[in-house]
Enzyme design. Structure first.
Site, mmCIF file in Angstrom:
data_model
loop_
_atom_site.group_PDB
_atom_site.id
_atom_site.type_symbol
_atom_site.label_atom_id
_atom_site.label_comp_id
_atom_site.label_asym_id
_atom_site.label_seq_id
_atom_site.Cartn_x
_atom_site.Cartn_y
_atom_site.Cartn_z
ATOM 1 N N SER D 46 0.858 -1.223 -0.040
ATOM 2 C CA SER D 46 0.125 -0.016 -0.072
ATOM 3 C C SER D 46 0.890 1.339 -0.018
ATOM 4 C CB SER D 46 -0.820 0.126 1.278
ATOM 5 O OG SER D 46 -1.821 0.991 1.103
ATOM 6 N N GLU D 47 0.744 1.950 -0.996
ATOM 7 C CA GLU D 47 1.689 3.077 -1.088
ATOM 8 C C GLU D 47 1.827 4.111 -0.432
ATOM 9 O OE1 GLU D 47 -0.807 2.391 -3.291
ATOM 10 O OE2 GLU D 47 -1.485 4.461 -4.259
ATOM 11 N N ASN D 48 1.206 4.161 0.834
ATOM 12 C CA ASN D 48 1.381 5.157 1.886
ATOM 13 C C ASN D 48 2.368 4.575 2.926
ATOM 14 O OD1 ASN D 48 -0.693 3.213 2.625
ATOM 15 N ND2 ASN D 48 -1.045 4.208 4.390
ATOM 16 N N GLY D 49 2.814 3.467 2.650
ATOM 17 C CA GLY D 49 4.042 3.073 3.301
ATOM 18 C C GLY D 49 3.992 1.900 4.012
ATOM 19 N N SER D 88 8.564 3.935 0.290
ATOM 20 C CA SER D 88 7.427 3.112 -0.324
ATOM 21 C C SER D 88 7.677 3.343 -2.132
ATOM 22 C CB SER D 88 6.152 3.546 0.071
ATOM 23 O OG SER D 88 5.145 3.017 -0.491
#
Lengths: 233, 220, 233, 220
Positions: D46-49, D88
């Site tokens: 998940s690209e928020n980290g 990320s």
């Protein structure tokens, strides 16, 4: 969970696929946090003509210095070398090519390589021999040079603890170049002192997320000290 | 009298301010840590990835995972942080270190510094020196004013290959404390017993001498 | 140790020096890990014409959305906005300028700004409206665009725990942009849930080393949830 | 019959391989997580980290510090790692994610994708989509084959502003599974009961049709 179990159980398996002519990125600073057993395995295999990216090149008989004995390294990108007699000799004989690279630039080249950034500008080296032949550009009245990033065929890394998913933590200043090297290998091999159960490493305290890691092996380490300096205690 | 190494370190230490993050190079700069004035706290940055370098360890504390940029075993002080080389140089190159002290072979009146390479001699590498001089806004060079043969190291233009261009603002030699600006060395202080003429004699670069050049003191 | 005691004890003191026309870099993703009290203090001060760098712009009445109420933001660099009616309205009225920036580019711009890298190449945005007017360069047969980094007058950051030296750790996905913002402020202010005694944070487990941090304040947080999604348990 | 959203997710799920790190966009891609075949383990990024996104939390587990890129509350699975947004996207842009699945308004025969902006309509931003398409080597686009008005979304050249250029290799629509290469859509499978002619009809871009086009199956 087979898909994410990255453990291997022999150093032979750990370095499977390494071939002469390849580029190897190594973690470590001096002799601190170096992947000593992975280096020994490269020596054992006798692969030649390696291009190595590492801050230093070990000492006589230890660390990357081992790979000098059979002239396995053709070229090294490093910030500081020549801590050993064999290295100096091979350098003077033109048997090894040395591409001196400022330490921060070396670190950033690895980090950028792993992060898909092909090049970046830095003030480091502008106006010096390091900047010669490189593009110079001005930003906000200051001069910067363009530096390209690096990706290696292999990255060899020394961690402290890891889980089978390849999540790694480093201990104290043995971290140094290791997490950067870990991101920049097409195949990244990490040797650690202890493989722990999944869940033992707190997710938000992991230095190298497992996505970067292909193989994990638990080893034992000599951890030789280069300059033991003590005070009266 | 020319300053001793210890006196040089003491004089540099007077430039420390409370709350400074400081990177000390190898040699005389390292000695500065021994003369931090009372009531002043500084945090030493070691470019291998340690902010808050402590004392050398006791025999019992020695830990191969805990070294400084000179590869010596070291400890971490209260409030230290440890990180990767990329993070370490992000700090350095991003200008977050308040003061860098490092040695040099030559500096010139334009703030250029040569410290890493003497052609014809074995070259071991620049380590982090090029990053440090490019990243810091506040750099003190410590060096002898002239070679043993009396050749000035404070030049109009460096002869040796540079470590960095236009980046040095202050120089402490065994004879004088000088600032570099507007293409000249500005003489600020002289070593006790050293005359302005002596300094002028051994300074090949342009030297600006004010009416009064006080003698150095070493107390904070 | 006065020199490294970065604690302040009021939000007024925490945001001392902020002025109209300044650039503010903010951590947070959606409403997660946002410096909510520092934002409120900016609102209270009524400074105007701010340029904000933040992944999002909060919601109506919370987070950066608060700064829209009195039209304090003139320009925002963000990857995703318009989760609130006020924002849409100001955007349609040209009262706020929006510089849409891919999320990874936004993160990297902050990281590079803090690290003294004025610009870097990225494939992100090549061939799209984001790449228009930017330099294109080919490396290894691929096209990349040049992106410049950012440094803010202030960085406002939300951490979990910090010590008085300004060493900060973040909790779970509240980390997001916070450590990047922290490096990129001329003045970096961090609000945390708890200030702990020096030595409690393990040196090799610190996310933001104190060197980046100018002020630390302990606050209490609403931590509003934007999309509460649950399963039967 | 055109595929349902669930069937589309099921078909995409067949492309998952054991040990894949996968980023799933919002909408149909998110549903793919519900159809991961038995015996296959994938790690969701998940690209928020967050690497290793788990299930939605129970009411008791809800934690405001634990969200996904869609801003929904989530949990972390065993073996998860959490990190900054720069880290990320280093993963994403460095090509470390094995598979990205995302929606689109249009794709074209050159692998271009338009998914974030319809001129004249309110633009909310690209979020991480431009990074994802530029960074991944292996991308599946999920979308309806044509608009409600019967206008093809598989074009010779995208009309809308691009999200990425030349980056899409595979498309799953409600009618067909196609590969993009050499400047054409290559028809690989058709939805059960959908004819090649129907697909041809609704594909504006160049379509290469092999002699035999099997019907899709949904079992792993």
């Amino acid at each position: 969970m087979a898909g994410f179990d990255k453990r291997v159980y022999s150093y032979e398996e750990a370095m499977d696929g390494i071939e002469s002519g390849m580029t190897v990125i190594a973690g470590g600073f001096g002799l601190c946090g170096i992947p000593e057993n992975l280096i020994s395995e490269i020596k054992r295999r006798g692969v030649k003509d390696l291009t190595v990216w590492s801050n230093n090149c070990g000492v006589d008989g230890f660390g990357l210095g081992l790979l000098l004995e059979d002239k396995q390294i053709s070229r090294i990108h490093a910030s500081y070398v020549g801590e050993n007699a064999l290295f100096e000799q091979q350098m003077l004989n033109d048997e090894i090519e040395v591409v001196l690279t400022p330490q921060g630039t070396l670190a950033e080249k690895m980090r950028a390589g792993g992060a898909g950034i092909p090049a970046f500008y830095t003030a480091t080296g502008y106006g010096t021999p390091i900047g010669e032949g490189k593009e110079v550009r001005e930003f906000n009245g200051r001069h910067y040079i363009l530096e390209e990033s690096v990706v290696g065929d292999f990255a060899i890394v020394k961690g402290w603890k890891a889980d089978r998913y390849g999540n790694v933590v480093y201990r104290d200043t043995a971290q140094n170049f290791n997490p950067l090297a870990a991101t920049a290998g097409k195949i990244t091999v990490v040797e650690v002192e202890e493989i722990v159960e999944p869940g033992e490493l707190k997710p938000d305290q992991i230095h190298t997320p497992g996505i970067y890691v292909d193989r994990i092996i638990q080893g034992s380490f000599e951890k030789r000290i280069e300059k033991r300096t003590v005070r009266e205690g | 009298m020319a300053l001793t190494r210890e006196q040089m370190a003491m004089r540099v230490a007077r430039e420390l301010e409370d709350g400074f993050y400081v990177n000390l190079g190898i040699g005389i700069p390292t000695l500065v840590a021994n003369y931090i004035p009372d009531g002043i706290d500084v945090m030493l940055q070691s470019e291998n990835g340690l902010l808050g370098m402590g004392r050398f360890p006791t025999e019992a504390e020695v830990d191969p995972d805990m070294i400084n940029a000179g590869k010596q075993t070291v400890t971490a002080r209260h409030g230290a942080a440890i990180f990767s080389s990329a993070e370490s140089f992000a700090m350095i190159r991003g200008g977050h270190v308040d003061l860098t002290v490092l040695g040099a072979f030559e500096v010139d009146q334009h703030g250029n510094i040569a410290s890493w390479m003497i052609p014809g001699k074995l070259i071991k590498g620049m380590g982090g020196a090029m990053d440090l001089v490019a990243g810091a806004e506040n750099i003190i060079c410590t060096m002898t004013h002239a070679s043993k043969h009396g050749e000035s190291k404070l030049l109009e233009q460096c002869n040796l290959p540079l470590t960095g261009a236009g980046c040095i603002n202050r120089v402490l030699t065994d004879l004088a404390y000088l600032e570099i600006k507007d293409g000249a060395f500005h003489l600020k202080e002289r070593a006790p017993g050293v005359s302005v003429e002596e300094i002028q004699e051994l300074t090949a670069g342009k030297l600006v001498v004010p009416d009064h050049v006080p003698e150095m003191t070493f107390e904070a």
